[in-house]
Design an enzyme around this catalytic site. Structure first.
Site, PDB file in Angstrom:
ATOM      1  N   ASP A 150       0.784  -1.062   0.020  1.00 17.35           N
ATOM      2  CA  ASP A 150       0.165  -0.160  -0.016  1.00 17.35           C
ATOM      3  C   ASP A 150       0.749   1.209   0.065  1.00 17.35           C
ATOM      4  OD1 ASP A 150      -2.075  -1.836   0.392  1.00 17.35           O
ATOM      5  OD2 ASP A 150      -1.839  -1.945   2.419  1.00 17.35           O
ATOM      6  N   HIS A 179      -5.235  -3.657   5.786  1.00 21.02           N
ATOM      7  CA  HIS A 179      -4.656  -3.841   4.451  1.00 21.02           C
ATOM      8  C   HIS A 179      -5.908  -4.585   3.471  1.00 21.02           C
ATOM      9  CE1 HIS A 179      -2.660  -5.125   0.806  1.00 21.02           C
ATOM     10  NE2 HIS A 179      -3.138  -6.202   0.899  1.00 21.02           N
TER      11      HIS A 179
HETATM   12  N1  LIG Z   1      -0.264  -8.366   1.775  1.00 25.22           N
HETATM   13  C1  LIG Z   1      -0.421  -8.093   0.433  1.00 25.22           C
HETATM   14  O1  LIG Z   1       0.005  -6.768   0.349  1.00 25.22           O
HETATM   15  C2  LIG Z   1      -0.811  -8.863  -0.646  1.00 25.22           C
HETATM   16  C3  LIG Z   1      -1.005 -10.358  -0.096  1.00 25.22           C
HETATM   17  N2  LIG Z   1      -1.447 -11.155  -1.144  1.00 25.22           N
HETATM   18  C4  LIG Z   1      -1.771 -12.491  -0.659  1.00 25.22           C
HETATM   19  O2  LIG Z   1      -0.529 -13.271  -0.876  1.00 25.22           O
HETATM   20  C5  LIG Z   1      -0.914 -14.779  -0.985  1.00 25.22           C
HETATM   21  C6  LIG Z   1      -0.333 -15.656  -1.967  1.00 25.22           C
HETATM   22  O3  LIG Z   1      -0.610 -15.081  -3.259  1.00 25.22           O
HETATM   23  P1  LIG Z   1       0.156 -15.861  -4.518  1.00 25.22           P
HETATM   24  O4  LIG Z   1       1.704 -15.791  -4.445  1.00 25.22           O
HETATM   25  O5  LIG Z   1      -0.342 -14.776  -5.677  1.00 25.22           O
HETATM   26  O6  LIG Z   1      -0.525 -17.177  -4.506  1.00 25.22           O
HETATM   27  P2  LIG Z   1       0.012 -18.324  -5.233  1.00 25.22           P
HETATM   28  O7  LIG Z   1      -1.378 -19.438  -5.440  1.00 25.22           O
HETATM   29  O8  LIG Z   1       0.606 -18.058  -6.484  1.00 25.22           O
HETATM   30  O9  LIG Z   1       0.907 -18.922  -4.561  1.00 25.22           O
HETATM   31  C7  LIG Z   1       0.510 -19.484  -3.180  1.00 25.22           C
HETATM   32  C8  LIG Z   1       1.395 -20.523  -2.717  1.00 25.22           C
HETATM   33  O10 LIG Z   1       1.199 -21.004  -1.433  1.00 25.22           O
HETATM   34  C9  LIG Z   1       1.505 -22.437  -1.450  1.00 25.22           C
HETATM   35  N3  LIG Z   1       0.752 -22.910  -0.184  1.00 25.22           N
HETATM   36  C10 LIG Z   1      -0.553 -23.144  -0.259  1.00 25.22           C
HETATM   37  N4  LIG Z   1      -0.865 -24.025   0.922  1.00 25.22           N
HETATM   38  C11 LIG Z   1       0.468 -24.143   1.651  1.00 25.22           C
HETATM   39  C12 LIG Z   1       0.843 -24.564   2.680  1.00 25.22           C
HETATM   40  N5  LIG Z   1       0.188 -25.359   3.432  1.00 25.22           N
HETATM   41  N6  LIG Z   1       2.296 -24.603   3.085  1.00 25.22           N
HETATM   42  C13 LIG Z   1       3.201 -24.025   2.376  1.00 25.22           C
HETATM   43  N7  LIG Z   1       2.813 -23.338   0.892  1.00 25.22           N
HETATM   44  C14 LIG Z   1       1.376 -23.460   0.874  1.00 25.22           C
HETATM   45  C15 LIG Z   1       0.919 -23.014  -2.702  1.00 25.22           C
HETATM   46  O11 LIG Z   1       1.515 -24.100  -3.116  1.00 25.22           O
HETATM   47  C16 LIG Z   1       1.586 -21.873  -3.709  1.00 25.22           C
HETATM   48  O12 LIG Z   1       2.734 -22.228  -4.305  1.00 25.22           O
HETATM   49  C17 LIG Z   1      -2.604 -14.763  -1.400  1.00 25.22           C
HETATM   50  O13 LIG Z   1      -3.279 -14.888   0.057  1.00 25.22           O
HETATM   51  C18 LIG Z   1      -2.963 -13.316  -1.623  1.00 25.22           C
HETATM   52  O14 LIG Z   1      -4.237 -12.868  -1.260  1.00 25.22           O
HETATM   53  C19 LIG Z   1      -1.180 -11.066  -2.450  1.00 25.22           C
HETATM   54  C20 LIG Z   1      -0.795  -9.572  -2.837  1.00 25.22           C
HETATM   55  C21 LIG Z   1      -0.460  -8.565  -1.941  1.00 25.22           C
HETATM   56  O1  LIG Z   2      -5.969  -7.503  -3.777  1.00 23.43           O
HETATM   57  C1  LIG Z   2      -5.585  -8.620  -3.471  1.00 23.43           C
HETATM   58  O2  LIG Z   2      -6.233  -9.745  -3.444  1.00 23.43           O
HETATM   59  C2  LIG Z   2      -4.255  -8.660  -3.348  1.00 23.43           C
HETATM   60  C3  LIG Z   2      -3.675  -7.666  -2.392  1.00 23.43           C
HETATM   61  O3  LIG Z   2      -3.940  -7.629  -1.205  1.00 23.43           O
HETATM   62  C4  LIG Z   2      -3.260  -6.350  -3.166  1.00 23.43           C
HETATM   63  O4  LIG Z   2      -2.748  -6.374  -4.408  1.00 23.43           O
HETATM   64  O5  LIG Z   2      -2.993  -5.246  -2.350  1.00 23.43           O
END
Ligand SMILES: NC(=O)C1=CN([C@@H]2O[C@H](COP(=O)(O)OP(=O)(O)OC[C@H]3O[C@@H](n4cnc5c(N)ncnc54)[C@H](O)[C@@H]3O)[C@@H](O)[C@H]2O)C=CC1
Ligand SMILES: O=C([O-])CC(=O)C(=O)O
Length: 331
Positions: A150, A179
């Protein structure tokens, strides 16, 4: 020293985040865990000519315990992301994933800094805290919800408006609250790069909305392929770098993040007073040191508009926290 761990390291965020950490000369050990593909990701990264020794583990044979052993910083981007048109409840799926991983951390690396990326951050951070409390290892100073994206978005958009992206890396805009959507409160009146004089109220509202809902912009553009991964990896690596510097004893490190307000009682109480609600978690400009949170800084002077954003954010945040703390999280 220091050992950095990524849980969910084979995912859309996990892989570029692991790459950025491998490229960081402050990291000497990088340990990767996922339910798939981590040996491949680790082998690939291990050929890069930087100091970090890389290992990758899967769940069998105590993989999680091996990954976490001796960790100083644990970053968690494990879990499902949003996809347009897919109506699963992120909370339901990710709460379980984060709970299991938190149990692993509580047993194997209870003193590590824990950086939670998995959504919904407003709720996953309290989940980790509850698991730690059950294991008797909760230290509010060491648990952080990563809201850096953010802040990164706010800096970028303000520099864009000034017509000078070159300034983006140095622009500082406090973003407080939580967030997700309206819980994200950019304090644009405190931007280190002021908005142009005569910036209209409607433009300010549009900019605020863009920061609050920047995630939607990416989800829409990716058209089914998930949510922000590359910008999140950048933001996660930026936070991890700050944590590494703090662990190394560097003073005055400010890492905006979503923390338990008991992490600094005086600072937390001042924030509660300013927002008019006794919330347990809130994001603010947090100073960190070798033991974690040193100081939760106050929100500073807010405009009437920013105050109205806080008023909208607080009840939503309270609901997100209560969702986890149905029987009360306070210890
Ligand atoms: N805090 C923030 O600003 C943001 C948070 N996110 C969040 O981050 C998370 C991940 O997003 P992506 O990488 O795009 O998803 P993705 O699906 O590409 O990757 C997630 C990974 O987690 C793994 N995974 C699932 N269960 C697991 C477990 N029990 N132990 C270890 N690994 C496990 C999967 O195998 C996968 O490789 C989502 O919840 C998303 O909403 C995304 C963008 C910004
Ligand atoms: O919006 C979403 O789902 C992923 C996220 O947290 C972001 O991009 O800030």
């Amino acid at each position: 020293m220091p050992k950095v761990v990524v849980l969910g390291a084979a995912g859309g965020i996990g892989q570029p985040l692991a790459l950025l950490l491998k490229a960081n000369p402050l990291v000497t050990e990088l340990s990767l865990f996922d339910i798939v593909n981590t040996p491949g990701v680790a082998a690939d990264l291990s050929h890069i000519a930087t100091p970090a020794k890389v290992e990758g583990f899967l769940p069998p044979d105590d993989g999680l315990a091996k990954t976490l052993k001796g960790a100083d910083i644990v970053v968690i981007p494990a879990g499902v992301p949003r996809k347009p048109g897919v109506s699963y409840d992120l909370f339901k799926i990710n709460a379980g994933i984060v709970r299991d991983l938190a149990t692993g951390i509580a047993t194997n690396a209870p003193k590590a800094f824990v950086l939670v990326i998995s959504n919904p951050v407003n709720s996953t951070v309290p989940i980790v805290a509850e698991v730690f409390k059950k294991h008797g290892v909760f230290d509010p100073k060491k648990l952080f919800g990563v809201t850096t994206l953010d802040v990164v978005r706010a800096s970028t958009f303000v520099a864009e408006i000034a017509g000078d992206l070159g300034k983006a890396p140095s622009v500082v805009v406090p973003v407080v609250g939580g967030h997700s959507g309206v819980t994200i409160v950019p304090i644009l009146s405190q931007s280190s790069l002021p908005l142009p004089s005569g910036f209209a109220k409607s433009d300010l509202e549009a900019l605020t909305y863009r920061i609050q809902f920047g995630g939607d912009e990416v989800v829409k553009a990716k058209d089914g392929a998930g949510s922000a991964t590359l910008s999140m990896a950048y933001a996660g690596a930026e936070f991890a770098t700050k944590a590494l510097k703090a662990l190394g004893g560097e003073k005055g490190i400010i890492a905006p993040s979503y923390v338990n307000l008991d992490a600094d009682k005086a600072g937390g109480d001042a924030v509660k007073k300013q927002i008019g609600k006794d919330l347990e978690y809130f994001s603010s400009n947090v100073e960190i040191g070798p033991e974690g949170v040193v100081k939760i800084n106050p929100l500073g002077k807010l405009t009437e508009y920013e105050q109205s954003l806080i008023v909208a954010a607080v009840p939503e945040l309270a609901t997100n926290i209560e969702k986890v703390c149905t029987r009360g999280c306070r210890s």
